[in-house]
Design a protein around this motif. Structure first.
Motif, PDB file in Angstrom:
ATOM      1  N   PHE A  73      79.806 -47.146 -10.374  1.00  0.00           N
ATOM      2  CA  PHE A  73      78.519 -47.825 -10.273  1.00  0.00           C
ATOM      3  C   PHE A  73      78.296 -48.586 -11.572  1.00  0.00           C
ATOM      4  O   PHE A  73      78.797 -48.192 -12.627  1.00  0.00           O
ATOM      5  N   THR A  74      77.512 -49.649 -11.512  1.00  0.00           N
ATOM      6  CA  THR A  74      77.185 -50.369 -12.735  1.00  0.00           C
ATOM      7  C   THR A  74      76.247 -49.515 -13.579  1.00  0.00           C
ATOM      8  O   THR A  74      75.577 -48.607 -13.077  1.00  0.00           O
ATOM      9  N   HIS A  75      76.172 -49.826 -14.856  1.00  0.00           N
ATOM     10  CA  HIS A  75      75.312 -49.080 -15.770  1.00  0.00           C
ATOM     11  C   HIS A  75      73.858 -49.514 -15.669  1.00  0.00           C
ATOM     12  O   HIS A  75      72.953 -48.718 -15.891  1.00  0.00           O
ATOM     13  N   SER A 120      82.064 -53.194 -18.814  1.00  0.00           N
ATOM     14  CA  SER A 120      81.489 -52.996 -20.141  1.00  0.00           C
ATOM     15  C   SER A 120      80.133 -52.308 -19.990  1.00  0.00           C
ATOM     16  O   SER A 120      79.552 -52.270 -18.901  1.00  0.00           O
ATOM     17  N   VAL A 121      79.615 -51.777 -21.059  1.00  0.00           N
ATOM     18  CA  VAL A 121      78.335 -51.065 -21.025  1.00  0.00           C
ATOM     19  C   VAL A 121      77.208 -51.975 -20.546  1.00  0.00           C
ATOM     20  O   VAL A 121      76.295 -51.542 -19.853  1.00  0.00           O
ATOM     21  N   SER A 122      77.275 -53.269 -20.862  1.00  0.00           N
ATOM     22  CA  SER A 122      76.239 -54.209 -20.432  1.00  0.00           C
ATOM     23  C   SER A 122      76.496 -54.737 -19.023  1.00  0.00           C
ATOM     24  O   SER A 122      75.701 -55.506 -18.494  1.00  0.00           O
ATOM     25  N   VAL A 167      91.473 -47.917 -18.047  1.00  0.00           N
ATOM     26  CA  VAL A 167      90.756 -48.889 -18.855  1.00  0.00           C
ATOM     27  C   VAL A 167      89.391 -48.283 -19.131  1.00  0.00           C
ATOM     28  O   VAL A 167      88.674 -47.926 -18.213  1.00  0.00           O
ATOM     29  N   ILE A 168      89.048 -48.153 -20.432  1.00  0.00           N
ATOM     30  CA  ILE A 168      87.717 -47.624 -20.777  1.00  0.00           C
ATOM     31  C   ILE A 168      87.135 -48.410 -21.924  1.00  0.00           C
ATOM     32  O   ILE A 168      87.802 -49.079 -22.639  1.00  0.00           O
TER      33      ILE A 168
END
Length: 168
Positions: A73-75, A120-122, A167-168
Motif C-alpha cells: 500500500f502507499t504510505h 519511496s516514503v513520499s 528494493v527498500i
C-alpha cells in the motif's frame, strides 16, 4: 468392520478440506493508518482484498500474466495498492473499486522481469529490480508515480550481477 472404516475415512476433515486447485498465498500487505483491509497476492495471479476483522474476501484484482513478486500500500493514501510481477509490470490499483483495471501500469524494456519493487516514503518514486538479463546484468528501474503517464525516469545498469530480489 471394513464398511465402518470406509465411512470414517469419508468423514475425514482433511480430505474434505483439500481444494480441487489449491491457491497459495505469496505476499501480504496491511492497509496503513488503521485501514480495514489486508491485501494478498496469490499463486493464481490474483490479488485479493480481505477484511482485517473477518478475513472475508471483499474484492479481487486480475491483470498480471505471470507470478506476482510483491505488493504494498502507499504510505500517504490507504486507497492505493501496488503490485509487481514477473510479467514486467508494476500496477497501481484503487482499493475503493475492487474488480476494476489497474489505474496505473509501469513498465520499461520488454526483456525486464521484475522480482522486487518499492515506493519511496513520499510515494513519489517507484523503483523495481529485475531478474538477471542475458546472464550479464540486472537493472534498477525508476518511475515518477505522480503523473498519469507513468513516466520512466531512468535505469541503473551494471550495478548488480544477479537478480535484485529486494528494493527498500
Amino acid at each position: 468392520m471394513d464398511s465402518l472404516d470406509q465411512k470414517l475415512k469419508g468423514l475425514s476433515i482433511a480430505r474434505r478440506s483439500v481444494p480441487k486447485d489449491p491457491t497459495y498465498l505469496l505476499d501480504v500487505a496491511l492497509q496503513p493508518n488503521r485501514g480495514s483491509l489486508l491485501a494478498v497476492s496469490c499463486s493464481d495471479l490474483a490479488l485479493r482484498l480481505h477484511s482485517k476483522e473477518t478475513l472475508c474476501i471483499v474484492g479481487e484484482y486480475r491483470g498480471h500474466t505471470k507470478p506476482v513478486c510483491g505488493l504494498t500500500f502507499t504510505h500517504t493514501s490507504a486507497d492505493l495498492l501496488y503490485s509487481g510481477s514477473n510479467d514486467g509490470t508494476v500496477r497501481g490499483w484503487d482499493t475503493r473499486q475492487p474488480g476494476t483495471q489497474a489505474v496505473q501500469v509501469f513498465k520499461s524494456d520488454a526483456c525486464h522481469s521484475y522480482c522486487s519493487f518499492d515506493l519511496s516514503v513520499s510515494d513519489a518514486l517507484l523503483c523495481a529490480g529485475t531478474e538477471q538479463v542475458n546472464a550479464e546484468d540486472s537493472f534498477l528501474v525508476f518511475w515518477d508515480v505522480r503523473g498519469p503517464g507513468a513516466e520512466l525516469l531512468g535505469v541503473y545498469s551494471e550495478s548488480h550481477s544477479d537478480d535484485i530480489t529486494q528494493v527498500i
